[in-house]
Scaffold this motif. Structure first.
Motif, PDB file in Angstrom:
ATOM      1  N   LEU A   1       0.826  -1.206   0.000  1.00 19.41           N
ATOM      2  CA  LEU A   1       0.000   0.000   0.000  1.00 19.41           C
ATOM      3  C   LEU A   1       0.864   1.261   0.000  1.00 19.41           C
ATOM      4  O   LEU A   1       0.576   2.221  -0.732  1.00 19.41           O
ATOM      5  CB  LEU A   1      -0.940  -0.002   1.205  1.00 19.41           C
ATOM      6  N   LYS A   2       1.922   1.266   0.789  1.00 17.14           N
ATOM      7  CA  LYS A   2       2.813   2.425   0.861  1.00 17.14           C
ATOM      8  C   LYS A   2       3.464   2.687  -0.495  1.00 17.14           C
ATOM      9  O   LYS A   2       3.483   3.826  -0.972  1.00 17.14           O
ATOM     10  CB  LYS A   2       3.874   2.179   1.936  1.00 17.14           C
ATOM     11  N   ILE A   3       3.965   1.638  -1.141  1.00 16.08           N
ATOM     12  CA  ILE A   3       4.592   1.802  -2.453  1.00 16.08           C
ATOM     13  C   ILE A   3       3.571   2.263  -3.486  1.00 16.08           C
ATOM     14  O   ILE A   3       3.852   3.122  -4.323  1.00 16.08           O
ATOM     15  CB  ILE A   3       5.286   0.487  -2.876  1.00 16.08           C
ATOM     16  N   PHE A   4       2.355   1.708  -3.425  1.00 15.89           N
ATOM     17  CA  PHE A   4       1.271   2.117  -4.319  1.00 15.89           C
ATOM     18  C   PHE A   4       1.021   3.624  -4.210  1.00 15.89           C
ATOM     19  O   PHE A   4       0.925   4.325  -5.219  1.00 15.89           O
ATOM     20  CB  PHE A   4       0.005   1.329  -3.972  1.00 15.89           C
TER      21      PHE A   4
ATOM     22  N   PHE B   1      -5.349   0.048 -12.516  1.00 17.06           N
ATOM     23  CA  PHE B   1      -5.037  -1.374 -12.672  1.00 17.06           C
ATOM     24  C   PHE B   1      -4.239  -1.921 -11.486  1.00 17.06           C
ATOM     25  O   PHE B   1      -4.457  -3.038 -11.033  1.00 17.06           O
ATOM     26  CB  PHE B   1      -4.313  -1.629 -13.994  1.00 17.06           C
ATOM     27  N   TRP B   2      -3.328  -1.120 -10.969  1.00 18.66           N
ATOM     28  CA  TRP B   2      -2.583  -1.540  -9.787  1.00 18.66           C
ATOM     29  C   TRP B   2      -3.521  -1.610  -8.582  1.00 18.66           C
ATOM     30  O   TRP B   2      -3.382  -2.456  -7.710  1.00 18.66           O
ATOM     31  CB  TRP B   2      -1.448  -0.570  -9.545  1.00 18.66           C
ATOM     32  N   GLY B   3      -4.512  -0.723  -8.558  1.00 13.80           N
ATOM     33  CA  GLY B   3      -5.511  -0.740  -7.482  1.00 13.80           C
ATOM     34  C   GLY B   3      -6.309  -2.036  -7.471  1.00 13.80           C
ATOM     35  O   GLY B   3      -6.678  -2.539  -6.403  1.00 13.80           O
ATOM     36  N   ILE B   4      -6.581  -2.593  -8.636  1.00 21.03           N
ATOM     37  CA  ILE B   4      -7.261  -3.899  -8.704  1.00 21.03           C
ATOM     38  C   ILE B   4      -6.387  -4.968  -8.051  1.00 21.03           C
ATOM     39  O   ILE B   4      -6.858  -5.786  -7.264  1.00 21.03           O
ATOM     40  CB  ILE B   4      -7.605  -4.256 -10.165  1.00 21.03           C
ATOM     41  N   GLY B   5      -5.091  -4.942  -8.364  1.00 25.11           N
ATOM     42  CA  GLY B   5      -4.166  -5.881  -7.739  1.00 25.11           C
ATOM     43  C   GLY B   5      -4.060  -5.656  -6.233  1.00 25.11           C
ATOM     44  O   GLY B   5      -3.994  -6.611  -5.450  1.00 25.11           O
TER      45      GLY B   5
ATOM     46  N   ALA C   1      -7.083  -7.113  -4.595  1.00 22.18           N
ATOM     47  CA  ALA C   1      -6.948  -8.571  -4.491  1.00 22.18           C
ATOM     48  C   ALA C   1      -6.018  -8.946  -3.343  1.00 22.18           C
ATOM     49  O   ALA C   1      -6.288  -9.893  -2.593  1.00 22.18           O
ATOM     50  CB  ALA C   1      -6.443  -9.145  -5.807  1.00 22.18           C
ATOM     51  N   HIS C   2      -4.946  -8.194  -3.174  1.00 24.52           N
ATOM     52  CA  HIS C   2      -4.025  -8.441  -2.066  1.00 24.52           C
ATOM     53  C   HIS C   2      -4.730  -8.204  -0.731  1.00 24.52           C
ATOM     54  O   HIS C   2      -4.582  -8.985   0.215  1.00 24.52           O
ATOM     55  CB  HIS C   2      -2.804  -7.538  -2.204  1.00 24.52           C
ATOM     56  N   ALA C   3      -5.517  -7.129  -0.637  1.00 20.96           N
ATOM     57  CA  ALA C   3      -6.253  -6.851   0.596  1.00 20.96           C
ATOM     58  C   ALA C   3      -7.247  -7.951   0.909  1.00 20.96           C
ATOM     59  O   ALA C   3      -7.390  -8.367   2.065  1.00 20.96           O
ATOM     60  CB  ALA C   3      -6.974  -5.504   0.479  1.00 20.96           C
ATOM     61  N   LEU C   4      -7.931  -8.446  -0.103  1.00 18.10           N
ATOM     62  CA  LEU C   4      -8.887  -9.528   0.124  1.00 18.10           C
ATOM     63  C   LEU C   4      -8.192 -10.811   0.562  1.00 18.10           C
ATOM     64  O   LEU C   4      -8.742 -11.575   1.352  1.00 18.10           O
ATOM     65  CB  LEU C   4      -9.721  -9.778  -1.129  1.00 18.10           C
ATOM     66  N   SER C   5      -6.978 -11.044   0.064  1.00 12.06           N
ATOM     67  CA  SER C   5      -6.256 -12.238   0.496  1.00 12.06           C
ATOM     68  C   SER C   5      -5.791 -12.126   1.940  1.00 12.06           C
ATOM     69  O   SER C   5      -5.673 -13.124   2.627  1.00 12.06           O
ATOM     70  CB  SER C   5      -5.061 -12.504  -0.421  1.00 12.06           C
ATOM     71  N   VAL C   6      -5.558 -10.905   2.407  1.00 12.39           N
ATOM     72  CA  VAL C   6      -5.115 -10.708   3.788  1.00 12.39           C
ATOM     73  C   VAL C   6      -6.308 -10.597   4.736  1.00 12.39           C
ATOM     74  O   VAL C   6      -6.335 -11.229   5.792  1.00 12.39           O
ATOM     75  CB  VAL C   6      -4.225  -9.441   3.896  1.00 12.39           C
TER      76      VAL C   6
END
Length: 126
Positions: free
Chosen positions: A43-46, A83-87, A90-95
């Motif tokens: 999230l920070k890098i995003f 597009f990076w926000g979609i990824g 997905a990362h947030a949902l996995s966590v």
């Protein structure tokens, strides 16, 4: 072979001073904290990269002439964030994901419900 792996595990545990123990609850919590830490780094890098992209779109043509706000209305300024926000989602949902939709005790309730239903059907034919 099993003893060799156990010795490797014990050596690794000694080297990393308590990162891993025989306590399964601790190990599960430790893995969850690591996943959470990786998500916050993502999230920070995003945020940093997309702020740089948006600021650079303001000064894209000529840095000496000042700000050009026309870049804020163009798709390519926000396409990376989209597009990076979609990824990232997905990362947030996995966590965090499973508890958001089903709750922490959803699985137990469903199992109990099916067990009761099976017991009722079993008694129906006796």
């Amino acid at each position: 072979m099993g003893r060799f792996r156990r010795e490797m595990y014990e050596d690794y545990a000694r080297q990393h001073l308590g990162e891993y123990t025989d306590d399964e609850n601790y190990n599960a919590a430790y893995r969850r904290v690591k996943r959470l830490k990786r998500f916050y780094s993502h999230l920070k890098i995003f945020l940093i990269v997309n702020i740089i992209i948006i600021v650079s779109s303001l000064t894209r043509d000529n840095f000496n002439e000042g700000m050009d706000f026309s870049g804020l209305t163009e798709w390519h300024t926000y396409s990376t964030a989209f597009f990076w926000g979609i990824g990232l989602l997905a990362h947030a949902l996995s966590v965090f994901g499973t508890d958001w939709f089903f709750g922490s005790d959803w699985e137990k309730r469903k199992i109990q419900k099916y067990m009761e239903k099976d017991a009722a059907n079993k008694n129906k034919w006796e």
